[in-house]
Design an enzyme around this catalytic site. Structure first.
Site, PDB file in Angstrom:
ATOM      1  N   LYS A 191       0.709  -1.179   0.117  1.00 16.55           N
ATOM      2  CA  LYS A 191      -0.170  -0.006   0.033  1.00 16.55           C
ATOM      3  C   LYS A 191       1.126   1.261   0.014  1.00 16.55           C
ATOM      4  O   LYS A 191       1.534   1.453   0.999  1.00 16.55           O
ATOM      5  CB  LYS A 191      -0.874   0.084   1.176  1.00 16.55           C
ATOM      6  CG  LYS A 191      -1.906   1.247   1.126  1.00 16.55           C
ATOM      7  CD  LYS A 191      -2.570   1.741   2.580  1.00 16.55           C
ATOM      8  CE  LYS A 191      -1.621   2.664   3.294  1.00 16.55           C
ATOM      9  NZ  LYS A 191      -1.721   3.983   2.730  1.00 16.55           N
ATOM     10  N   GLY A 243       7.521   4.778   8.028  1.00 15.69           N
ATOM     11  CA  GLY A 243       6.656   5.633   8.301  1.00 15.69           C
ATOM     12  C   GLY A 243       6.998   6.248   9.699  1.00 15.69           C
ATOM     13  O   GLY A 243       7.928   6.194  10.372  1.00 15.69           O
ATOM     14  N   SER A 244       5.917   6.881  10.495  1.00 14.72           N
ATOM     15  CA  SER A 244       6.017   7.655  11.635  1.00 14.72           C
ATOM     16  C   SER A 244       6.046   6.381  12.768  1.00 14.72           C
ATOM     17  O   SER A 244       5.578   5.198  12.946  1.00 14.72           O
ATOM     18  CB  SER A 244       4.642   8.291  11.978  1.00 14.72           C
ATOM     19  OG  SER A 244       3.561   7.707  11.888  1.00 14.72           O
ATOM     20  N   THR A 245       6.889   6.882  13.852  1.00 16.55           N
ATOM     21  CA  THR A 245       6.916   6.035  14.919  1.00 16.55           C
ATOM     22  C   THR A 245       5.648   5.620  15.690  1.00 16.55           C
ATOM     23  O   THR A 245       5.625   4.399  16.116  1.00 16.55           O
ATOM     24  CB  THR A 245       7.875   6.497  16.041  1.00 16.55           C
ATOM     25  OG1 THR A 245       9.303   6.702  15.482  1.00 16.55           O
ATOM     26  CG2 THR A 245       8.138   5.964  17.351  1.00 16.55           C
ATOM     27  N   GLY A 248       3.872   2.783  13.618  1.00 16.22           N
ATOM     28  CA  GLY A 248       4.852   1.782  14.048  1.00 16.22           C
ATOM     29  C   GLY A 248       4.655   0.932  15.380  1.00 16.22           C
ATOM     30  O   GLY A 248       4.480  -0.069  15.230  1.00 16.22           O
ATOM     31  N   GLU A 265      10.731   0.617   9.991  1.00 10.99           N
ATOM     32  CA  GLU A 265      11.889   1.942   9.733  1.00 10.99           C
ATOM     33  C   GLU A 265      11.038   3.023   9.966  1.00 10.99           C
ATOM     34  O   GLU A 265      10.097   3.477   9.286  1.00 10.99           O
ATOM     35  CB  GLU A 265      12.194   1.614   8.232  1.00 10.99           C
ATOM     36  CG  GLU A 265      13.518   2.147   7.984  1.00 10.99           C
ATOM     37  CD  GLU A 265      13.257   3.814   7.667  1.00 10.99           C
ATOM     38  OE1 GLU A 265      13.421   4.515   8.503  1.00 10.99           O
ATOM     39  OE2 GLU A 265      13.144   3.962   6.341  1.00 10.99           O
ATOM     40  N   CYS A 299      13.551  10.623   6.814  1.00 11.12           N
ATOM     41  CA  CYS A 299      13.578   9.875   8.139  1.00 11.12           C
ATOM     42  C   CYS A 299      15.100  10.172   8.898  1.00 11.12           C
ATOM     43  O   CYS A 299      15.074  10.185   9.866  1.00 11.12           O
ATOM     44  CB  CYS A 299      13.283   8.516   8.110  1.00 11.12           C
ATOM     45  SG  CYS A 299      14.000   7.616   6.810  1.00 11.12           S
ATOM     46  N   GLU A 396      10.466  14.885  15.594  1.00 12.71           N
ATOM     47  CA  GLU A 396      10.877  14.948  14.221  1.00 12.71           C
ATOM     48  C   GLU A 396       9.891  16.164  13.716  1.00 12.71           C
ATOM     49  O   GLU A 396       8.481  16.067  13.667  1.00 12.71           O
ATOM     50  CB  GLU A 396      10.543  13.503  13.531  1.00 12.71           C
ATOM     51  CG  GLU A 396      10.959  13.503  12.355  1.00 12.71           C
ATOM     52  CD  GLU A 396      10.522  11.949  11.874  1.00 12.71           C
ATOM     53  OE1 GLU A 396       9.424  11.201  12.229  1.00 12.71           O
ATOM     54  OE2 GLU A 396      11.239  11.368  11.083  1.00 12.71           O
TER      55      GLU A 396
HETATM   56  P1  NDP Z   1       2.244   7.701   8.858  1.00 11.92           P
HETATM   57  O1  NDP Z   1       3.261   6.853   9.421  1.00 11.92           O
HETATM   58  O2  NDP Z   1       0.841   7.832   9.179  1.00 11.92           O
HETATM   59  O3  NDP Z   1       2.135   6.964   7.226  1.00 11.92           O
HETATM   60  C1  NDP Z   1       3.122   5.882   6.529  1.00 11.92           C
HETATM   61  C2  NDP Z   1       1.942   4.774   5.857  1.00 11.92           C
HETATM   62  O4  NDP Z   1       1.402   4.255   6.986  1.00 11.92           O
HETATM   63  C3  NDP Z   1       1.065   5.665   4.863  1.00 11.92           C
HETATM   64  O5  NDP Z   1       1.007   4.677   3.863  1.00 11.92           O
HETATM   65  C4  NDP Z   1      -0.296   5.577   5.599  1.00 11.92           C
HETATM   66  O6  NDP Z   1      -1.224   5.763   4.906  1.00 11.92           O
HETATM   67  C5  NDP Z   1       0.017   4.335   6.709  1.00 11.92           C
HETATM   68  N1  NDP Z   1      -0.662   4.207   7.713  1.00 11.92           N
HETATM   69  C6  NDP Z   1      -1.068   5.006   8.481  1.00 11.92           C
HETATM   70  N2  NDP Z   1      -1.734   4.589   9.584  1.00 11.92           N
HETATM   71  C7  NDP Z   1      -1.756   3.440   9.692  1.00 11.92           C
HETATM   72  C8  NDP Z   1      -2.200   2.272  10.365  1.00 11.92           C
HETATM   73  N3  NDP Z   1      -3.046   2.363  11.365  1.00 11.92           N
HETATM   74  N4  NDP Z   1      -1.879   1.092  10.303  1.00 11.92           N
HETATM   75  C9  NDP Z   1      -1.085   0.740   8.966  1.00 11.92           C
HETATM   76  N5  NDP Z   1      -0.949   1.791   8.085  1.00 11.92           N
HETATM   77  C10 NDP Z   1      -0.820   3.057   8.441  1.00 11.92           C
HETATM   78  O7  NDP Z   1       2.793   8.927   8.354  1.00 11.92           O
HETATM   79  P2  NDP Z   1       2.311  10.224   8.000  1.00 11.92           P
HETATM   80  O8  NDP Z   1       2.156  10.292   6.418  1.00 11.92           O
HETATM   81  O9  NDP Z   1       0.894  10.615   8.878  1.00 11.92           O
HETATM   82  O10 NDP Z   1       3.297  11.531   8.557  1.00 11.92           O
HETATM   83  C11 NDP Z   1       3.192  12.048   9.883  1.00 11.92           C
HETATM   84  C12 NDP Z   1       4.707  12.102  10.295  1.00 11.92           C
HETATM   85  O11 NDP Z   1       5.365  10.890  10.082  1.00 11.92           O
HETATM   86  C13 NDP Z   1       5.285  13.033   9.536  1.00 11.92           C
HETATM   87  O12 NDP Z   1       5.056  14.313   9.848  1.00 11.92           O
HETATM   88  C14 NDP Z   1       6.912  12.519   9.807  1.00 11.92           C
HETATM   89  O13 NDP Z   1       7.061  13.176  10.925  1.00 11.92           O
HETATM   90  C15 NDP Z   1       6.482  11.059   9.992  1.00 11.92           C
HETATM   91  N6  NDP Z   1       6.993  10.316   8.861  1.00 11.92           N
HETATM   92  C16 NDP Z   1       8.125   9.609   8.991  1.00 11.92           C
HETATM   93  C17 NDP Z   1       8.444   8.973   7.934  1.00 11.92           C
HETATM   94  C18 NDP Z   1       9.926   8.143   7.869  1.00 11.92           C
HETATM   95  O14 NDP Z   1      10.306   7.756   6.814  1.00 11.92           O
HETATM   96  N7  NDP Z   1      10.364   7.890   9.007  1.00 11.92           N
HETATM   97  C19 NDP Z   1       7.934   8.817   6.575  1.00 11.92           C
HETATM   98  C20 NDP Z   1       6.513   9.513   6.747  1.00 11.92           C
HETATM   99  C21 NDP Z   1       6.456  10.245   7.622  1.00 11.92           C
HETATM  100  P3  NDP Z   1      -1.655   7.052   4.667  1.00 11.92           P
HETATM  101  O15 NDP Z   1      -0.620   7.948   4.335  1.00 11.92           O
HETATM  102  O16 NDP Z   1      -2.379   6.642   3.125  1.00 11.92           O
HETATM  103  O17 NDP Z   1      -2.723   7.424   5.577  1.00 11.92           O
END
Ligand code: NDP
Length: 793
Positions: A191, A243-245, A248, A265, A299, A396
């Site tokens: 996804k 994605g976000s902690t 995670g 990650e 990240c 972050e």
């Molecule tokens: P998220 O962690 O929410 O998103 C990452 C992915 O996870 C997206 O595909 C998202 O879907 C999906 N997702 C969201 N909620 C769930 C869940 N409960 N179960 C499974 N998958 C889920 O990051 P955000 O886009 O909301 O960004 C928020 C903050 O996170 C940023 O401001 C940044 O600080 C941090 N971030 C860190 C990243 C990294 O690489 N370390 C990358 C991106 C963000 P969808 O986006 O479609 O809702």
């Protein structure tokens, strides 16, 4: 402007890239997409959401929000395809991966333009970094597919991998996830992030063009809820997330007890450390790459600048001058340094965090950088006067915002660098290679770049320490995230042990019992805080001894002792640790008869079985000692004039919860490799037969094992493992007990994202060295840190 004037000012003009090919591709799909399931695009569904250009706000395409039915169909297709894909064999899969790599290169421009349109990152980056690195991942992993059978013997694919990726490197993250998964024989359901799904859909088309078997790659679009459906699906065997902690943690809790393999990650607040002897001009360019690459939405962005006090003022002056030359503008203009923030929501978040920091006293600097009149733009920003513990320095921001602080000594630099709950990356700048290489191991981060920053390659692992998540992507180390040992499916259910009842009379209160074992904490025998004891009973019900009933406080004391011993033990050479382990083995050997007797009494084992358990335990100690100075890292071969050292480091303070069975052998099999690798441990021995373990304190005392390296707390397994799982000072937790206990440990570990290894209620064959010695254990006892060292003048 005349040419003569341009020569005079040396200003850049614009160099726009045409979006026409990417728009034509969108038009060919009527700007509406369904999912890619079982080798075909589904029709666009009823529930839709828009993918917008962050530069103009224009709608690029309409995407389909996946339903549970869609996710089920995608997982079912992946599950159907998996066996055939794995059976194709490594060389067969390699051909497909090469084909994908070539097609990515063939369509590189289209990928780059589409990515810039959708995400807002400068075309210069998508063209020169994202897309070539993605192709490189497929090439590199085609090679691993080819080599799997010889290089990873005894391993097989995990099965169906559910992969959830963020919006900051949409296509590159897809490549990081899909290439190793496919190489190892898994099939995937991926996804992409809601803001940035278009290049994933273009990739789906490439899969068709490459003739990839149907169902091997499936892509479903939608919001976070769709990610959750994938992670929660019973037929998904492995979840890989970037994605976000916060999310995670949710995924750690959601998958707890399911037996799914998980890699996370997550976020970071990575330090960028400049010493007084650094080449300051190069370091300034480093900062530009560290925090303004991809608008700081990285990240591992070097978002915390730590500069030696002696050069801080000079360095910041140079940096401000450089900031004045940065250009922010249309992502499709090849001469901009920064493009757009991905979405108005993220722009608002960055603005809010910076405004709050400034209100709290941070000093803001921005050059007079012109921004386009509309669109999601945020100027390069520098904040000074920031406290190390403030939100700005700890959280972050995920935008083009640099927070600067100074330090006086290398020790202080390390302290500041490690003053974070994250541990993803660090960048060190110094012309003194001894200093830099001396500090790299002290920094808690999965990647350390020396005199460089934001370097990535498929051949080098990437991933975090602490709350930046666990698991590695890339390199040989990354392959293990997508395989499992073949023997794993042969494991049987672990025998259930009945918990012993408390003895209210207090430790040592039973008459006629001479075996009242104490705990072992910080190299000393310790009475349980509770003052209560637990009986140790023979299989025939005879009371043969008692042990302390450990509680929360005993675990706290033991963790404190293990933490205190960690730095010294970690620094000790492998040679020294090996000598101590050999010594322990010799001393245990000298007392074999006594330990055999104890085992027979507690477990009812035959003389032969007890002797075998003791002898195998001694052998395990010798094996761990042998490995102590041989479980080497690697030097990765990346396309850089330099070396990448993949160093194996101990996890830190490890909690080890032993199974009920094989009370001596399991204890030794787990503890010996853990300490051989430099971890210190808090061990909960078998709760029905703990005396063999508690007797070991005498062996440890006579073997020069420093106090605090091994700590033993007796008591109820599941009570104590809960305390260990909750404890923030425990970096990793190994649990060998029940299925429910495994689930509880994984769930509780989400708080500080500790590394867990649980048995899900299955018993290892402790007598089998493939399962209970050597690499199988050593990998759990270590984390790989990749240190990048460019060389040459
Ligand atoms: P998220 O962690 O929410 O998103 C990452 C992915 O996870 C997206 O595909 C998202 O879907 C999906 N997702 C969201 N909620 C769930 C869940 N409960 N179960 C499974 N998958 C889920 O990051 P955000 O886009 O909301 O960004 C928020 C903050 O996170 C940023 O401001 C940044 O600080 C941090 N971030 C860190 C990243 C990294 O690489 N370390 C990358 C991106 C963000 P969808 O986006 O479609 O809702």
């Amino acid at each position: 402007m005349t040419i003569a004037e341009i020569f005079e000012t040396m200003d850049y003009g614009t160099a726009p890239e045409s979006p026409s090919m990417a728009l034509a591709w969108l038009d060919r799909h009527d700007r509406a997409f369904g999912h890619f399931i079982d080798g075909a695009f589904t029709k666009p569904g009823k529930a839709r959401f828009d993918s917008l250009s962050p530069a103009t706000g224009a709608q690029l395409a309409s995407l389909t929000e996946a339903t549970q039915k869609d996710v089920n169909a995608a997982v079912a297709a992946a599950a159907r395809a998996q066996k055939g894909w794995a059976d194709l064999g490594g060389p067969g899969r390699a051909r497909h991966l090469y084909a994908l790599a070539r097609l990515i290169q063939k369509h590189a421009r289209l990928f780059a333009v589409l990515e810039s349109l959708d995400n807002g990152k400068p075309i210069r980056e998508t063209r020169d970094a994202d897309v070539p690195t993605a192709a490189r991942h497929f090439y590199h992993h085609a090679g691993w597919a080819q080599l799997m059978e010889t290089e990873l013997p005894g391993y097989e694919a995990v099965g169906v991998a559910g992969q959830i990726i963020p919006w900051n490197f949409p296509f590159l993250m897809l490549a990081w996830k899909i290439a190793p998964a496919l190489a190892m024989g898994n099939t995937v359901v991926l996804k992409p992030a809601e803001y940035t799904s278009l290049t994933a859909l273009l990739f789906a088309e490439i899969c068709l063009e490459a003739g990839l078997p149907a169902g091997v790659v499936n892509i479903v679009t939608g919001h976070g809820a769709v990610g959750s459906m994938i992670a929660g699906h019973k037929d998904v065997d492995k979840v890989a997330f970037t994605g976000s902690t916060g999310v995670g943690r949710v995924l750690r809790e959601q998958t707890a007890g399911s037996g799914k393999k998980l890699t996370l990650e997550l976020g970071g607040k990575s330090p960028f450390i400049v010493f007084d002897d650094a080449d300051l001009d190069s370091a300034v360019e480093g900062v530009v790459d560290a925090i303004w690459f991809n608008q700081g939405q990285v990240c591992c962005a070097g978002s915390r600048l730590l500069v030696h006090e002696a050069v801080a003022a000079r360095f910041l002056d140079k940096l401000m001058l450089r900031m004045a030359r940065l250009r922010v503008g249309d992502p499709l203009d090849k001469s901009v340094d920064l493009g757009c923030i991905v979405d108005p929501v993220q722009l608002a978040r960055i603005t809010r965090m910076v405004d709050r920091g400034v209100a709290d006293g941070a000093v803001l600097y921005r050059a007079d950088t012109p921004l386009p009149d509309s669109g999601c733009y945020y100027p390069p920003t520098l904040l000074t006067g920031v406290e190390a513990g403030s939100t700005l320095a700890q959280e972050e921001i995920f935008g083009p915002v640099l927070v600067a602080m100074s330090f006086r000594t290398p020790e202080e630099a390390v302290q500041l660098a490690n003053n974070s709950r994250y541990g993803l990356a660090a960048s060190l700048w110094s012309e003194n290679i001894n200093l830099a290489l001396g500090l790299a191991p002290q920094i808690k981060a999965g990647v350390v770049w020396i005199n460089c920053t934001n370097q990535f390659d498929a051949a080098a692992g990437f991933g975090g320490y602490r709350e930046s998540g666990f698991g590695r992507e890339g390199g040989r180390e990354g392959l293990y995230e997508y395989v499992k040992p073949v023997w794993q499916k042969t494991l049987k259910d672990a025998p259930e042990a009945k918990p012993a009842k408390l003895v209210e009379t207090g430790l040592g209160g039973l008459s006629g019992i001479d075996r009242t074992a104490k705990m072992y904490i910080g190299g000393k025998q310790a009475r349980p805080d509770s003052g209560y004891a637990m009986p140790v009973v023979s299989p025939k019900g005879r009371l043969i001894g008692q042990v302390g009933h450990g509680n929360r406080k005993d675990i706290r004391n033991a963790v404190e002792a293990a933490t205190g011993a960690l730095a010294g033990w970690q620094k000790a050479s492998g040679h020294l640790r090996a000598q101590i382990l050999y010594y322990i083995a010799e001393n245990l050997s000298a007392r074999s008869a006594e330990f055999e007797g104890r085992l027979r009494e507690m477990t009812g084992a035959s003389a032969k079985a007890a002797a075998t358990e003791v002898q195998t335990s001694i052998d395990r100690l010798f094996t761990a000692a042998a490995w102590a100075d041989k479980y080497d890292g690697q030097v990765h071969s990346v396309p850089l004039r330099g070396a990448v050292l993949a160093m194996k480091e101990p996890v830190g303070v490890l909690g080890i919860v032993c199974p009920a069975e094989a009370p001596l052998l399991a204890f030794v099999s787990l503890v010996a490799p853990a300490i051989a690798m430099g971890n210190t441990v808090v061990v909960v021995p078998s709760d029905i037969a703990p005396l063999a373990a508690t007797d070991l304190y005498q062996v440890f005392d006579t073997s020069d094992l420093p106090g605090g390296v091994v700590n033993i707390v007796t008591g109820h397994r599941d009570e104590l493992s809960g305390t260990l799982a909750d404890h923030y000072g425990v970096d990793g937790l190994w649990y060998h007990g029940s299925r429910d206990g495994s689930a509880r440990v994984e769930k509780a570990s989400a708080a500080n994202l500790k590394r867990t290894w649980v048995n899900n209620g299955k018993a290892l064959d402790w007598t089998n060295p493939t399962q209970a010695a050597g690499e199988a254990l050593l990998r759990h006892a270590t984390e790989v840190k990749n240190v990048w060292i460019p060389y040459g003048e």
